[in-house]
Design a protein around this motif. Structure first.
Motif, PDB file in Angstrom:
ATOM      1  N   UNK A  67      34.774  38.509  63.907  1.00  0.00           N
ATOM      2  CA  UNK A  67      34.252  39.286  62.798  1.00  0.00           C
ATOM      3  C   UNK A  67      34.697  38.772  61.434  1.00  0.00           C
ATOM      4  N   UNK A  68      35.599  37.796  61.416  1.00  0.00           N
ATOM      5  CA  UNK A  68      35.980  37.150  60.167  1.00  0.00           C
ATOM      6  C   UNK A  68      34.969  36.092  59.742  1.00  0.00           C
ATOM      7  N   UNK A  69      34.013  35.804  60.587  1.00  0.00           N
ATOM      8  CA  UNK A  69      33.004  34.788  60.298  1.00  0.00           C
ATOM      9  C   UNK A  69      32.198  35.157  59.058  1.00  0.00           C
ATOM     10  N   UNK A  70      31.958  34.182  58.210  1.00  0.00           N
ATOM     11  CA  UNK A  70      31.160  34.404  57.025  1.00  0.00           C
ATOM     12  C   UNK A  70      31.375  33.307  56.006  1.00  0.00           C
ATOM     13  N   UNK A  71      30.683  33.430  54.905  1.00  0.00           N
ATOM     14  CA  UNK A  71      30.881  32.527  53.786  1.00  0.00           C
ATOM     15  C   UNK A  71      31.964  33.119  52.896  1.00  0.00           C
ATOM     16  N   UNK A  72      32.981  32.343  52.632  1.00  0.00           N
ATOM     17  CA  UNK A  72      34.101  32.797  51.822  1.00  0.00           C
ATOM     18  C   UNK A  72      33.994  32.244  50.413  1.00  0.00           C
ATOM     19  N   UNK A  73      34.160  33.130  49.458  1.00  0.00           N
ATOM     20  CA  UNK A  73      34.054  32.786  48.047  1.00  0.00           C
ATOM     21  C   UNK A  73      35.364  33.080  47.337  1.00  0.00           C
ATOM     22  N   UNK A  74      35.747  32.211  46.437  1.00  0.00           N
ATOM     23  CA  UNK A  74      36.802  32.565  45.509  1.00  0.00           C
ATOM     24  C   UNK A  74      36.162  32.936  44.180  1.00  0.00           C
ATOM     25  N   UNK A  75      36.852  33.753  43.424  1.00  0.00           N
ATOM     26  CA  UNK A  75      36.318  34.245  42.170  1.00  0.00           C
ATOM     27  C   UNK A  75      37.461  34.525  41.210  1.00  0.00           C
ATOM     28  N   UNK A  76      37.147  34.517  39.921  1.00  0.00           N
ATOM     29  CA  UNK A  76      38.149  34.725  38.887  1.00  0.00           C
ATOM     30  C   UNK A  76      37.712  35.836  37.948  1.00  0.00           C
ATOM     31  N   UNK A  77      38.677  36.648  37.533  1.00  0.00           N
ATOM     32  CA  UNK A  77      38.359  37.739  36.624  1.00  0.00           C
ATOM     33  C   UNK A  77      39.568  38.131  35.799  1.00  0.00           C
ATOM     34  N   UNK A  78      39.293  38.781  34.690  1.00  0.00           N
ATOM     35  CA  UNK A  78      40.303  39.450  33.883  1.00  0.00           C
ATOM     36  C   UNK A  78      39.926  40.910  33.706  1.00  0.00           C
TER      37      UNK A  78
END
Length: 123
Positions: free
Chosen positions: A89-100
């Motif tokens: 269930x961890x399968x998927x597309x993983x994204x990193x992202x940045x925010x303030x």
């Protein structure tokens, strides 16, 4: 602005481990909280975890708590997602992202995103 590039995805058997990297460029890396999100087929993008920009503090979704670890190396402008005890269930597309922008567990508040890297966990 911030540019993000993920790497390290691949195929792993259930119970195995995988480490993702996210290289950042642009504005000062340490000025942003760095989040990880994932999206499985047929599901909405979900929050995985985040590491703060100003202090060494992390927060994780309940589904990955105790299995995933986020770290960052400001000198290398890189954030990492160490994934252990992986489940199908961890399968998927993983994204990193940045925010303030707060709250940092909401994808709406992330203006900068990487292209994503595929993680597939086989049973």
């Amino acid at each position: 602005q911030v540019q993000l590039v993920e790497s390290g995805g691949g195929l792993v058997q259930a119970g195995g481990s995988l480490k993702l990297s996210c290289a950042a460029s642009g504005r000062t890396f340490s000025s942003y909280a760095m989040g990880w999100f994932r999206q499985a087929p047929g599901k909405e993008r979900e929050f995985v975890g985040v590491i703060s920009w100003n202090i060494d503090k992390t927060h994780y979704a309940d589904s990955v708590k105790g299995r995933f670890t986020i770290s960052r190396d400001n000198a290398k402008n890189t954030v990492y997602l160490q994934m252990n005890s992986l489940k199908p269930e961890d399968t998927g597309v993983y994204f990193c992202a940045a925010t303030r922008i707060y709250p940092v567990d909401d994808s709406i508040n992330y203006p900068y995103w990487g292209q994503g890297t595929q993680v597939t966990v086989s049973s």
